[in-house]
Design a protein around this motif. Sequence first.
Motif, PDB file in Angstrom:
ATOM      1  N   LYS A  90      -2.045  48.594   2.206  1.00  0.00           N
ATOM      2  CA  LYS A  90      -1.346  47.848   3.252  1.00  0.00           C
ATOM      3  C   LYS A  90      -1.161  48.813   4.431  1.00  0.00           C
ATOM      4  O   LYS A  90      -0.946  50.007   4.231  1.00  0.00           O
ATOM      5  N   THR A 106     -13.628  42.766   6.566  1.00  0.00           N
ATOM      6  CA  THR A 106     -12.760  43.709   5.873  1.00  0.00           C
ATOM      7  C   THR A 106     -13.281  43.872   4.454  1.00  0.00           C
ATOM      8  O   THR A 106     -13.657  42.895   3.818  1.00  0.00           O
ATOM      9  N   LYS A 107     -13.313  45.125   3.965  1.00  0.00           N
ATOM     10  CA  LYS A 107     -13.723  45.366   2.578  1.00  0.00           C
ATOM     11  C   LYS A 107     -12.705  44.724   1.643  1.00  0.00           C
ATOM     12  O   LYS A 107     -11.510  44.980   1.749  1.00  0.00           O
ATOM     13  N   SER A 108     -13.175  43.888   0.728  1.00  0.00           N
ATOM     14  CA  SER A 108     -12.279  43.184  -0.185  1.00  0.00           C
ATOM     15  C   SER A 108     -11.511  44.141  -1.078  1.00  0.00           C
ATOM     16  O   SER A 108     -10.351  43.914  -1.400  1.00  0.00           O
ATOM     17  N   SER A 109     -12.152  45.232  -1.477  1.00  0.00           N
ATOM     18  CA  SER A 109     -11.474  46.203  -2.344  1.00  0.00           C
ATOM     19  C   SER A 109     -10.311  46.862  -1.614  1.00  0.00           C
ATOM     20  O   SER A 109      -9.283  47.161  -2.224  1.00  0.00           O
ATOM     21  N   CYS A 110     -10.446  47.058  -0.312  1.00  0.00           N
ATOM     22  CA  CYS A 110      -9.383  47.708   0.461  1.00  0.00           C
ATOM     23  C   CYS A 110      -8.205  46.779   0.708  1.00  0.00           C
ATOM     24  O   CYS A 110      -7.058  47.210   0.645  1.00  0.00           O
ATOM     25  N   LYS A 111      -8.491  45.524   0.976  1.00  0.00           N
ATOM     26  CA  LYS A 111      -7.376  44.623   1.272  1.00  0.00           C
ATOM     27  C   LYS A 111      -6.525  44.377   0.042  1.00  0.00           C
ATOM     28  O   LYS A 111      -5.357  44.025   0.156  1.00  0.00           O
ATOM     29  N   LYS A 112      -7.105  44.574  -1.162  1.00  0.00           N
ATOM     30  CA  LYS A 112      -6.332  44.423  -2.390  1.00  0.00           C
ATOM     31  C   LYS A 112      -5.484  45.656  -2.685  1.00  0.00           C
ATOM     32  O   LYS A 112      -4.433  45.545  -3.299  1.00  0.00           O
ATOM     33  N   ARG A 113      -5.947  46.831  -2.280  1.00  0.00           N
ATOM     34  CA  ARG A 113      -5.312  48.077  -2.694  1.00  0.00           C
ATOM     35  C   ARG A 113      -4.370  48.691  -1.664  1.00  0.00           C
ATOM     36  O   ARG A 113      -3.486  49.461  -2.027  1.00  0.00           O
ATOM     37  N   GLN A 151      -1.981  52.119 -14.398  1.00  0.00           N
ATOM     38  CA  GLN A 151      -2.396  50.803 -14.889  1.00  0.00           C
ATOM     39  C   GLN A 151      -2.335  50.686 -16.407  1.00  0.00           C
ATOM     40  O   GLN A 151      -1.964  49.662 -16.938  1.00  0.00           O
TER      41      GLN A 151
END
Length: 66
Positions: A15, A6-13, A30
């Motif tokens: 759901k 899983t792309k780390s950037s996607c799992k943070k941004r 932000q």
Amino acid sequence: MPKMKTKSSCKKRFKITATGKVKVAAAGKQHGMIKRSNKFIRDARGTMVLAEPDARIVKKMMPYGS
């Protein structure tokens, strides 16, 4: 067969909802609120559901999310 990543950037941004839609926070919240209008800040509160074409791109990067 190795695990898919899983792309780390996607799992943070993003759901994935139970119905398979992609939930995301509003963009532009932000920093720099002083230059934004009160209407923008109010409308960008909370989360929203991504449009289907954008959701398709995100789901490719999250193989286990959908």
